[in-house]
Design a protein around this motif. Structure first.
Motif, PDB file in Angstrom:
ATOM      1  N   SER A 149      -0.850   6.999  -9.192  1.00 36.99           N
ATOM      2  CA  SER A 149      -1.555   7.631  -8.142  1.00 36.99           C
ATOM      3  C   SER A 149      -1.191   7.582  -6.586  1.00 36.99           C
ATOM      4  O   SER A 149      -1.775   8.452  -5.818  1.00 36.99           O
ATOM      5  CB  SER A 149      -3.244   7.007  -8.061  1.00 36.99           C
ATOM      6  OG  SER A 149      -3.792   7.249  -9.322  1.00 36.99           O
ATOM      7  N   TRP A 175     -11.565   5.445 -13.037  1.00 34.43           N
ATOM      8  CA  TRP A 175     -11.815   6.407 -11.767  1.00 34.43           C
ATOM      9  C   TRP A 175     -13.223   6.207 -11.166  1.00 34.43           C
ATOM     10  O   TRP A 175     -13.618   6.964 -10.499  1.00 34.43           O
ATOM     11  CB  TRP A 175     -11.853   7.990 -12.103  1.00 34.43           C
ATOM     12  CG  TRP A 175     -10.195   8.305 -11.751  1.00 34.43           C
ATOM     13  CD1 TRP A 175      -9.664   8.875 -10.655  1.00 34.43           C
ATOM     14  CD2 TRP A 175      -8.912   8.127 -12.628  1.00 34.43           C
ATOM     15  NE1 TRP A 175      -8.190   9.198 -10.711  1.00 34.43           N
ATOM     16  CE2 TRP A 175      -7.894   8.569 -11.852  1.00 34.43           C
ATOM     17  CE3 TRP A 175      -8.683   7.497 -13.883  1.00 34.43           C
ATOM     18  CZ2 TRP A 175      -6.783   8.501 -12.568  1.00 34.43           C
ATOM     19  CZ3 TRP A 175      -7.365   7.537 -14.471  1.00 34.43           C
ATOM     20  CH2 TRP A 175      -6.266   8.077 -13.660  1.00 34.43           C
ATOM     21  N   HIS A 213      -9.093  -1.303  -8.911  1.00 33.96           N
ATOM     22  CA  HIS A 213      -8.854   0.197  -8.164  1.00 33.96           C
ATOM     23  C   HIS A 213      -7.300   0.063  -7.980  1.00 33.96           C
ATOM     24  O   HIS A 213      -6.675   1.101  -8.078  1.00 33.96           O
ATOM     25  CB  HIS A 213      -9.586   0.111  -7.056  1.00 33.96           C
ATOM     26  CG  HIS A 213      -9.471   1.512  -6.224  1.00 33.96           C
ATOM     27  ND1 HIS A 213     -10.313   2.611  -6.807  1.00 33.96           N
ATOM     28  CD2 HIS A 213      -9.184   1.852  -5.142  1.00 33.96           C
ATOM     29  CE1 HIS A 213     -10.271   3.648  -5.963  1.00 33.96           C
ATOM     30  NE2 HIS A 213      -9.372   3.165  -5.044  1.00 33.96           N
ATOM     31  N   ASN A 273      -5.995  12.510  -9.176  1.00 28.28           N
ATOM     32  CA  ASN A 273      -4.875  12.397 -10.179  1.00 28.28           C
ATOM     33  C   ASN A 273      -5.742  12.278 -11.436  1.00 28.28           C
ATOM     34  O   ASN A 273      -6.841  12.111 -11.513  1.00 28.28           O
ATOM     35  CB  ASN A 273      -4.119  11.182  -9.819  1.00 28.28           C
ATOM     36  CG  ASN A 273      -2.836  11.086 -10.808  1.00 28.28           C
ATOM     37  OD1 ASN A 273      -2.364  11.884 -11.272  1.00 28.28           O
ATOM     38  ND2 ASN A 273      -2.482   9.714 -10.898  1.00 28.28           N
ATOM     39  N   HIS A 311      -9.762   7.851   3.873  1.00 32.17           N
ATOM     40  CA  HIS A 311      -9.160   7.529   2.635  1.00 32.17           C
ATOM     41  C   HIS A 311      -9.760   8.712   1.589  1.00 32.17           C
ATOM     42  O   HIS A 311      -8.826   9.371   0.897  1.00 32.17           O
ATOM     43  CB  HIS A 311      -9.740   6.186   1.954  1.00 32.17           C
ATOM     44  CG  HIS A 311      -9.143   5.815   0.757  1.00 32.17           C
ATOM     45  ND1 HIS A 311      -7.758   5.412   0.493  1.00 32.17           N
ATOM     46  CD2 HIS A 311      -9.815   5.410  -0.463  1.00 32.17           C
ATOM     47  CE1 HIS A 311      -7.630   5.055  -0.729  1.00 32.17           C
ATOM     48  NE2 HIS A 311      -9.001   5.045  -1.302  1.00 32.17           N
ATOM     49  N   GLY A 350     -13.649   3.714  -7.274  1.00 35.13           N
ATOM     50  CA  GLY A 350     -13.827   4.097  -5.971  1.00 35.13           C
ATOM     51  C   GLY A 350     -15.269   4.086  -5.611  1.00 35.13           C
ATOM     52  O   GLY A 350     -15.789   3.615  -4.347  1.00 35.13           O
ATOM     53  N   GLY A 387      -5.207   3.165   1.674  1.00 35.26           N
ATOM     54  CA  GLY A 387      -5.696   2.114   0.623  1.00 35.26           C
ATOM     55  C   GLY A 387      -5.290   0.708   1.002  1.00 35.26           C
ATOM     56  O   GLY A 387      -6.000  -0.361   1.133  1.00 35.26           O
TER      57      GLY A 387
END
Ligand code: HEM
Length: 425
Positions: free
Chosen positions: A120, A45, A111, A222, A212, A48, A132
């Protein structure tokens, strides 16, 4: 960016005055300080944040490179050599930018596959996912045009191959090709156009990234269980927990990036791009950058030109439909024993396609490319929808806290195991 009511209270009189007119500090506070983050997030995570860093790095190095680069077919190659040899730290700027593109794709692939693994993309995050996919498309267009700018052999011939296949698109193909060429073949107007668009697109990416992150902050993040935040105990505030973890991961990623820039700066590039573009000499093998290789393999797997173009675009477009193609009620692959195997087969299949994309399109390479291409589509169009009906997932934990504390599942699989409120907080 968050829809959570802000708890931010300005301290100074000026702060209060300003905030009542432009509540930007409150927005930042609710989005990046108080924002509730699931407490079980793993390092996947952090990509991003790494991507945001890479986007900024590409824009900053690109803007400085553009101060010395000359977008003219007879000067472009020399201007890049000038940057490398004469401009103070020009070599660093250029190697950061060229390797930065590769690092950007390394991060985006991790990602994307993180998203595919943990589901996700599932409701209520479909728009976030589609944004995305749009970013990914824009990134590919930007990278493709950027690679043409040094005007080396691979730049020229890569542009020639790709603009020629676009002409296969029915009705509009020829027009698109002429618009990109600005003439009757790849030449000086093409280089001018590519430079202009290459400079423009990253700012468009920046805009879509804002959407986004906005779309992420509505449902929230998530997490590895896929079970939504149910109480305050399941979450921690974004700052300091997520901020410090993101900074740490970004620094580690920067070390990996620096290793390429300082020790093997040309490893990911092609030697032929150090030969000035020559329209009368075709290189033995025209290969794109590594991050395009799986799609290049799909393009060449289909014997028909139009069929190849359709398959290549479809292989990217199919991603946008994944939220609806996946029929499982369970988000995280950790609780989907059967899907887990197919997930890793897909990873292997994509890597195989990447390897095949660098091979000449002859003999058994073509046959294996065709099988791997067929499997890629079978995964998304058949396996993903069918598995949701036939798979028996493992019991989900009752809550994120339970999974962190090692309390075994008990929630079972109520109808709508993925259902989560549109907002928590
Ligand atoms: C410039 C490129 C991109 C940037 C800067 C970016 C940025 C971010 C950030 C900051 C987050 C929150 C932190 C995290 O979950 O890692 C995030 C989450 C997410 N991104 Fe991206 N992203 C990019 C590209 C993409 C692409 C290409 C896709 C998919 C095709 C995608 C899909 C997602 C999804 C589904 C989430 C939610 C993850 C979750 O909460 O589980 N992103 N993105």
């Amino acid at each position: 960016m968050s829809q959570h009511p802000t708890t931010y209270v300005p301290k100074s009189a000026f702060g209060k005055w300003f905030e009542s007119r432009l509540p930007i500090a409150g927005l930042i506070h609710s989005s990046f300080i108080a924002f509730p983050v699931p407490r079980n997030l793993n390092y996947f995570w952090t990509f991003g944040a790494i991507l945001v860093f890479m986007l900024v790095s590409q824009i900053v190095t690109g803007v400085f490179l553009a101060m010395y680069y000359t977008p003219n077919a007879s000067l472009a190659f020399q201007s890049v050599e000038h940057i490398m040899r004469d401009v103070n730290y020009g070599w660093l700027l250029r190697y950061l930018h060229a390797n930065g593109a590769s690092m950007f794709f390394v991060a985006v692939y991790i990602h994307i596959f993180r998203g595919l693994y943990y589901g996700s993309y599932k409701a209520p995050r479909e728009i976030l996912w589609i944004l995305g996919v749009i970013i990914y498309g824009l990134m590919m267009a930007t990278a493709f045009m950027g690679y043409v700018l040094p005007w080396g052999q691979m730049s020229f011939w890569g542009a020639t191959v790709i603009t020629n296949i676009l002409a296969a698109i029915p009705v509009v193909g020829d027009t698109i090709q002429s618009l990109l060429w600005g003439g009757y073949s790849v030449g000086n107007p093409t280089l001018n156009r590519f430079f202009s668009i290459h400079y423009l697109l990253p700012f468009m990416i920046f805009g879509v990234v804002i959407l986004h992150i906005w779309a992420l902050h509505v449902p929230g993040q998530n997490n590895p269980t896929g079970v939504p935040i149910k109480s305050g105990k399941d979450a921690v505030p974004f700052t300091p927990y997520a901020t410090i973890k993101d900074i740490f991961a970004t620094v580690v990623f920067m070390i990996f990036f620096a290793w390429f820039v300082f020790y093997i700066p040309n490893y990911l590039g092609h030697a032929d791009n150090y030969i000035p573009a020559n329209p009368s000499v075709t290189p033995a093998h025209i290969v794109p950058e590594w991050y395009f290789l799986p799609f290049y393999a799909i393009l060449r797997a289909i014997p028909d030109k139009l069929g190849g173009v359709i398959a290549m675009f479809a292989s990217i477009a199919v991603l946008a439909f994944v939220p609806w193609l996946d029929t499982s009620r369970v988000r995280s692959t950790n609780y989907r024993p059967l899907y887990k195997q197919f997930f890793w087969i897909l990873v292997a299949d994509t890597l195989l396609l990447g390897w095949l994309g660098a091979k000449p399109p002859e003999g058994w390479y073509v046959i294996v490319s065709q099988i791997a291409t067929a499997y890629y589509f079978i995964h998304f169009l058949i396996i993903l929808p069918v598995l949701g009906f036939i798979e028996r997932p493992l019991p989900l934990p009752n809550s994120i806290l339970d999974s962190v504390m090692g309390v075994k599942g008990g929630a079972g699989l109520p109808t709508g195991a993925n259902a989560e409120p549109q907002s928590k907080g």
